[in-house]
Design a protein around this motif. Sequence first.
Motif, PDB file in Angstrom:
ATOM      1  N   ASP A  99       0.757  -1.144  -0.091  1.00 49.44           N
ATOM      2  CA  ASP A  99      -0.017   0.006   0.055  1.00 49.44           C
ATOM      3  C   ASP A  99       0.852   1.330   0.105  1.00 49.44           C
ATOM      4  OD1 ASP A  99      -2.100  -1.507  -0.114  1.00 49.44           O
ATOM      5  OD2 ASP A  99      -2.911  -1.313   2.063  1.00 49.44           O
ATOM      6  N   TYR A 102       2.544   1.659  -3.490  1.00 52.56           N
ATOM      7  CA  TYR A 102       1.320   2.035  -4.299  1.00 52.56           C
ATOM      8  C   TYR A 102       1.111   3.408  -4.203  1.00 52.56           C
ATOM      9  CZ  TYR A 102      -2.707   1.812  -7.387  1.00 52.56           C
ATOM     10  OH  TYR A 102      -3.542   1.977  -8.126  1.00 52.56           O
ATOM     11  N   GLU A 103       0.882   3.985  -3.091  1.00 51.21           N
ATOM     12  CA  GLU A 103       0.439   5.329  -2.621  1.00 51.21           C
ATOM     13  C   GLU A 103       1.448   6.052  -3.169  1.00 51.21           C
ATOM     14  OE1 GLU A 103      -0.019   8.348   0.875  1.00 51.21           O
ATOM     15  OE2 GLU A 103      -0.908   6.210   1.074  1.00 51.21           O
ATOM     16  N   ASP A 127      -9.649   2.770  -5.493  1.00 54.80           N
ATOM     17  CA  ASP A 127      -8.364   3.579  -5.120  1.00 54.80           C
ATOM     18  C   ASP A 127      -8.802   4.965  -4.703  1.00 54.80           C
ATOM     19  OD1 ASP A 127      -6.674   1.774  -5.874  1.00 54.80           O
ATOM     20  OD2 ASP A 127      -5.901   2.622  -7.525  1.00 54.80           O
ATOM     21  N   LYS A 130      -9.600   4.583  -1.071  1.00 53.40           N
ATOM     22  CA  LYS A 130      -8.218   4.097  -0.056  1.00 53.40           C
ATOM     23  C   LYS A 130      -7.220   5.335  -0.124  1.00 53.40           C
ATOM     24  CE  LYS A 130      -5.623   0.083   0.914  1.00 53.40           C
ATOM     25  NZ  LYS A 130      -5.524  -1.329   0.443  1.00 53.40           N
ATOM     26  N   TYR A 131      -7.012   5.654  -1.550  1.00 48.50           N
ATOM     27  CA  TYR A 131      -5.898   6.798  -1.597  1.00 48.50           C
ATOM     28  C   TYR A 131      -6.239   7.978  -2.061  1.00 48.50           C
ATOM     29  CZ  TYR A 131      -3.554   2.218  -1.819  1.00 48.50           C
ATOM     30  OH  TYR A 131      -3.130   0.758  -1.821  1.00 48.50           O
ATOM     31  N   LYS A 134      -5.236  11.155   0.210  1.00 48.08           N
ATOM     32  CA  LYS A 134      -3.853  11.313   0.572  1.00 48.08           C
ATOM     33  C   LYS A 134      -3.150  11.674  -0.733  1.00 48.08           C
ATOM     34  CE  LYS A 134      -4.231   7.104   2.775  1.00 48.08           C
ATOM     35  NZ  LYS A 134      -3.883   6.018   3.308  1.00 48.08           N
ATOM     36  N   VAL A 135      -3.418  11.154  -1.663  1.00 48.61           N
ATOM     37  CA  VAL A 135      -2.358  11.442  -2.877  1.00 48.61           C
ATOM     38  C   VAL A 135      -2.691  12.590  -3.383  1.00 48.61           C
ATOM     39  CG1 VAL A 135      -2.148  10.914  -5.369  1.00 48.61           C
ATOM     40  CG2 VAL A 135      -2.654   9.030  -3.758  1.00 48.61           C
TER      41      VAL A 135
END
Length: 199
Positions: A99, A102-103, A127, A130-131, A134-135
């Motif tokens: 994780d 990938y982030e 995605d 989950k991300y 943050k991304v």
Amino acid sequence: MNGIEKITERIKSDAQLEIAAAAEETKAKCEEILAGYKEQADAAYWKIVAEGKQEAERRVELRKGSAQTESKKRMLQLKQEMVAEAFAGAEKKLLSLPDAEYEKFLVSLAVRASGSGEEKLVFSAADREKYGAKVVSEANEILASEGRKAKLTLADESRSIEAGLILSDGRIETNCSVKTLMELRKNELAAEVAKLLFE
């Protein structure tokens, strides 16, 4: 002895049999003529033998060329399959990153692909959940640290991409999905990958 050499030897062997058969046939014809025309028969015999030999050699060369062409086609097909497998393996490895890695990968994609610094980042539904936030936050921090405009936002919608992201800036979209990136890189790197695999 490799495949081409075996095929070539087989062709040569077949040609020798053909030459021998042609020589036998020629000899029989010439013996008939020899009864009354010994001198003419000898000349005709050697002419026919020479022509038969030339024809057999021509056939050997044709078959040899054909075998080499077929072998090259098969080798090229095998190389293409192996290059495709190498890229499929790379894609699989990318999709199975932990994780945190990938982030970081998604953040890196967003930063490198951002042109205006004001794009919306579009993810797959999983995605995005989950991300996504943050991304966007981390990518904006990096853009700001580089002195670039840092107003990336998370798009409300998601897309049916397996992994990666899409940057949307009005009607302009930059597709950074893993599938698209792999296809682009495959075109650029196929020759280099083939070189690594086969040299």
